[in-house]
Design an enzyme around this catalytic site. Structure first.
Site, short mmCIF file in Angstrom:
data_model
loop_
_atom_site.label_atom_id
_atom_site.label_comp_id
_atom_site.label_asym_id
_atom_site.label_seq_id
_atom_site.Cartn_x
_atom_site.Cartn_y
_atom_site.Cartn_z
N SER A 206 -56.23 31.11 -27.47
CA SER A 206 -57.60 31.28 -26.98
C SER A 206 -58.31 30.05 -26.45
O SER A 206 -59.38 30.18 -25.86
CB SER A 206 -58.47 31.88 -28.08
OG SER A 206 -58.25 33.26 -28.11
N SER B 121 -59.69 34.10 -26.02
CA SER B 121 -61.01 34.58 -26.35
C SER B 121 -62.14 33.59 -26.10
O SER B 121 -63.30 33.99 -26.07
CB SER B 121 -61.04 35.01 -27.82
OG SER B 121 -60.82 33.91 -28.66
N LYS C 46 -68.18 27.50 -28.97
CA LYS C 46 -67.87 28.94 -29.03
C LYS C 46 -68.71 29.57 -30.13
O LYS C 46 -68.96 28.94 -31.18
CB LYS C 46 -66.37 29.09 -29.33
CG LYS C 46 -65.85 30.51 -29.31
CD LYS C 46 -64.33 30.50 -29.53
CE LYS C 46 -63.70 31.87 -29.49
NZ LYS C 46 -62.23 31.82 -29.69
N1 GLN Z 1 -55.05 36.90 -27.46
C1 GLN Z 1 -54.74 36.60 -28.82
C2 GLN Z 1 -55.32 37.64 -29.74
O1 GLN Z 1 -55.99 38.49 -29.27
C3 GLN Z 1 -55.23 35.23 -29.19
C4 GLN Z 1 -56.65 35.15 -29.50
C5 GLN Z 1 -57.07 33.84 -30.07
O2 GLN Z 1 -56.36 32.84 -29.95
N2 GLN Z 1 -58.21 33.85 -30.75
O3 GLN Z 1 -55.12 37.62 -30.90
#
Ligand code: GLN
Length: 474
Positions: free
Chosen positions: A176, A152, A77
């Protein structure tokens, strides 16, 4: 064209008989990446370098000195630092920033001879659940290109889903790794908070952030976990608990006690086919002799608000380092210190990131701190206590990973709260620090992957992996 491998073991057996080489494998994956460029999964492909690295691994395989990950071609990532390579967190503010050191996870996988093929698109600074908040545009789901990848770590998931690499690393703050894995029909593991070093990971919310693998097999998830886990002098949150050779101890599970949250079967907010899938697995588990019982989780409605208040507060603090002075983007129209800060941040951050910085600063501000931040901390404690109570009686909690499968690109764009609410089942493990895994459980009638999630006690990754292996065969 590279054939579609499901595990490193498959690749290793072909390497052993000389059927393939790591170099050929990388070439095949590079062809797949070129063919699937429209999915927008990669922010950068390290093509030449991956080939050079592959040749070196081939030599070590011949010499018999290759590491545990020889033959694993992996994507990372784009919020994981790799020395001498760009890292952007899919933000304009870091667009041309180059890492000056490698994250511990990158060092550890390279030391075991993984080949890193590129850096993957993601939501800006990890903020999102659909990969629609990236400066580089959304990632498309390989199962249906009109739909989101999840987020994400959406690019990481699609890279594996479309066979552009064998495995990928994501980060999971509130889901994510797990949620994009479920949208793409893959395995996504978030380890216990304190299991894997975050040194060299671009911070979003430090009391939640974890690195996790996205794979097609339990064995690969286990292997990556054992390579990456364990103490690191650069991350003080790591637990000094021995790292088992997870991949060598995957064995059939004994009879277990499993709790599922009642609302996940009854709530109108959960997609019908997901409910049916969950119900079908509950039946299968019961007929195999496991004890599976519904539980009421009275704090369910507080999971998402508590997570977002705390994550935004931590983000507003973590992201204050991007000011146009130290590194990253600086507005060309800045003329003095104030305008450097203001313009660089206004032009460099995307809309969702700005929203979260502002909300985070608000909940931490004098006068509101007690009402929001301190309150959310207390709620986090209640959720943790309740979850621990459940684990006194049960071995695992079984819930859907997400309330619905991959949705259409653009569908939730106008209302961020809808997207926030979709994290309802993933943030429990994030708030409590527990390990959790998303497992692929077939497709719905439109051919979209469905995922279920198992949450376990702290540092019981081995049990979680063992049970997952069995669960996938049900
Ligand atoms: N959807 C969650 C957020 O927007 C989790 C994102 C993540 O785990 N980086 O914070």
């Amino acid at each position: 064209m590279v054939k579609s491998y499901n595990s490193l073991n498959e690749i290793k057996s072909e390497l052993a008989i000389g059927e393939i080489t790591v170099e050929k494998l990388v070439k095949g994956y590079l062809d797949k990446i070129a063919l699937n460029a429209h999915l927008n999964a990669f922010n950068e492909v390290f093509d030449q370098e991956a080939l050079i690295c592959a040749k070196k691994v081939d030599v070590r395989i011949k010499q018999g000195t290759a590491g545990k990950l020889a033959g694993m071609v992996i994507a990372i990532k784009d919020n994981i630092c790799y020395k001498g390579h760009k890292v952007s967190a899919s933000s304009k503010i870091l667009k041309d920033f180059t890492s000056i050191y490698s994250s511990t996870v990158v060092e550890r996988i390279l030391a075991e001879d993984a080949v890193i093929i590129g850096r993957c698109n993601c939501d800006e600074f990890g903020m999102g659940a659909a990969n629609e908040n990236s400066y580089f545009g959304p990632v498309k789901n390989y199962a249906d290109v009109t739909r989101v990848s999840g987020g994400s770590s959406g690019g990481s998931a699609v890279a594996v889903q479309a066979g552009m690499c064998l495995a990928a690393l994501g980060t999971d703050t509130g889901g994510s790794v797990r949620q994009p894995a479920s949208f793409c029909g893959l395995i996504g593991l978030k380890p216990t908070y304190g299991r894997i070093s975050r040194h060299g990971i671009i911070a979003y919310a430090s009391s939640f952030d974890q690195v996790g693998p996205i794979t097609k097999s339990i064995e690969d998830a286990a292997l990556l976990l054992e390579v990456m886990a364990g103490p690191d002098e650069y991350d003080g949150t790591l637990a000094n608990i021995k790292v088992p050779a997870y991949s060598e101890h995957i064995k059939p599970s004994s009879t277990k006690k499993i709790a599922y949250i009642q609302e996940s079967l009854s709530s109108p907010g959960v997609d019908k086919e997901i409910k049916n899938t969950l119900a079908a697995y509950i039946d299968k588990l019961r007929s195999d002799g496991h004890v599976v019982k519904p539980i009421a989780f009275e704090h369910l409605d507080y999971l998402v608000p508590a997570y977002y208040i705390l994550a935004m507060a931590e983000a507003s603090s973590n992201l204050s380092r991007y000011d146009g002075v130290h590194y990253g983007y600086r507005s060309p129209s800045a003329s003095d210190l104030q305008s450097t800060y203001k313009r660089s941040r206004s032009e460099g951050f995307g809309k969702e990131v700005k929203r979260r910085i502002m909300l985070g600063a608000f909940v931490l501000s004098a006068g509101y701190y007690d009402a929001y931040y301190a309150k959310a901390q207390k709620v986090r404690r209640l959720i943790k206590d309740k979850t621990e109570e459940i684990f006194k009686e049960y071995d695992f909690i079984l819930v859907p990973t997400a309330p619905e499968p991959a949705f259409a690109i653009g569908k939730n764009e106008k209302d961020p709260v809808v997207t926030y609410l979709s994290d309802i089942f993933t943030v429990q493990a994030s708030l409590t620090g527990a390990p959790a895994i998303s497992l692929p459980c077939g497709n719905n009638n439109k051919g979209l992957p469905l995922g279920l999630q198992l949450i376990a006690r702290h540092f019981e990754e081995q049990e979680l992996l063992n049970f997952s292996k069995y669960f996938l065969k049900l």
